[in-house]
Write a protein that holds these residues in place. Sequence first.
Motif, PDB file in Angstrom:
ATOM      1  N   ASP A  91       0.876  -1.092  -0.229  1.00  0.00           N
ATOM      2  CA  ASP A  91       0.244  -0.188  -0.052  1.00  0.00           C
ATOM      3  C   ASP A  91       0.859   1.421   0.180  1.00  0.00           C
ATOM      4  N   ALA A  92       2.173   1.134   0.301  1.00  0.00           N
ATOM      5  CA  ALA A  92       3.091   2.275   0.093  1.00  0.00           C
ATOM      6  C   ALA A  92       3.417   2.748  -0.944  1.00  0.00           C
ATOM      7  N   ALA A 138      -3.935   3.696  -5.945  1.00  0.00           N
ATOM      8  CA  ALA A 138      -3.901   4.932  -5.232  1.00  0.00           C
ATOM      9  C   ALA A 138      -3.467   6.080  -6.097  1.00  0.00           C
ATOM     10  N   LEU A 158      -0.253  12.349  -2.377  1.00  0.00           N
ATOM     11  CA  LEU A 158      -0.390  10.957  -1.976  1.00  0.00           C
ATOM     12  C   LEU A 158      -0.117  10.965  -0.566  1.00  0.00           C
ATOM     13  N   VAL A 169      -1.177   7.682   2.348  1.00  0.00           N
ATOM     14  CA  VAL A 169      -0.296   6.609   1.494  1.00  0.00           C
ATOM     15  C   VAL A 169       1.166   6.736   2.416  1.00  0.00           C
TER      16      VAL A 169
END
Length: 256
Positions: free
Chosen positions: A115-116, A166, A190, A195
Motif C-alpha cells: 500500500d506504500a 492510489a 499521495l 499513503v
Amino acid sequence: MSRVRACIVIPYFNHPAAIGATLAGLAPLGLPCWIADDGSDAAGAAALQAAAQTHAGWVQVLRDERNRGKGAAVLRACRAAAAAGCTHALQVDADGQHTLADAPRLLRAAARYPDALVLGLPQFDASVPRARLHGRRITHVWVWINTLSLAIRDTMCGFRVYPLAALLELAASERMGERMEFDTEVVVRLAWRGVDVVNVPTAVRYPLDGVSHFDLWRDNVRISAMHTRLFFGMLWRLPRLLWRGRVRALAAGDSR
C-alpha cells in the motif's frame, strides 16, 4: 506477495542514446513494460522503436504526437498498465541516471509494503551538477513543510514504485502539474491521502553525455508555482495532518 503484480513504466522524450541500454538493464526483471513516447522527434522515435523491437514481447510503446510533459507520460503508461491488470508500476527515467541493479530492491519493498509508495533515495557521486543539488535541497524543505513530516527523503528521483490504484484515483480526482513538477507533487498529494512512503537508497549518476530536458527558467517557475499551491493546500489540511502525525507518533511509541 500475491497482492503485487508489477510492471515497468518509462516516460520517454528524445533519449536515443540511452534507451537501448536502459531496456537491456531492465530485461532480467522479466516484467512487462510500457513506454510513453512523449512526442519525440523522428530520430528519438526511431531509436525507441528499434530498441522496443529488440525487446519485443515485453515492451509496448505508447506514442503521443505532441509533447505533453513527463507527468502526462507517466500517467498514460500507468493507465495502460492498470488496464492490463498490473497493481504496481516501477517508474524508470529513460536518461540512464538510475542504477538499474537496484530495481529488485525497490520491487521487494513494494511487495513487503504493497500500500506504500516506494521512492528511490539518491546517493549522488561527483557527477551531480551543484545547481541541481541546491535545487533539490530547497524542494526537500518545502516538501517537509507541506507534509509536516520528515518521512519523505527525496521527491525528485524518478526511480520509484507506485501503487497504481492510489495513483490513478488521485489523478482522476485532483489536477496536478504534468511536467517536471509532477514527480514532487504526486508524492505530496499521495502523502496527504495517507499513503505511506518507503525510502530505498540508490546510486544516481549524471552521464557526461547525458541529455537533460530540464528547462532552467521555465521548469523552475513551474516548480515554484507548485510549491505555492501545495503550501496553501497544506494550510486547509493542517488539522488533519497534525492529527495524523500525532496518531503515528503514539503508534510508534506503543511499538517500542
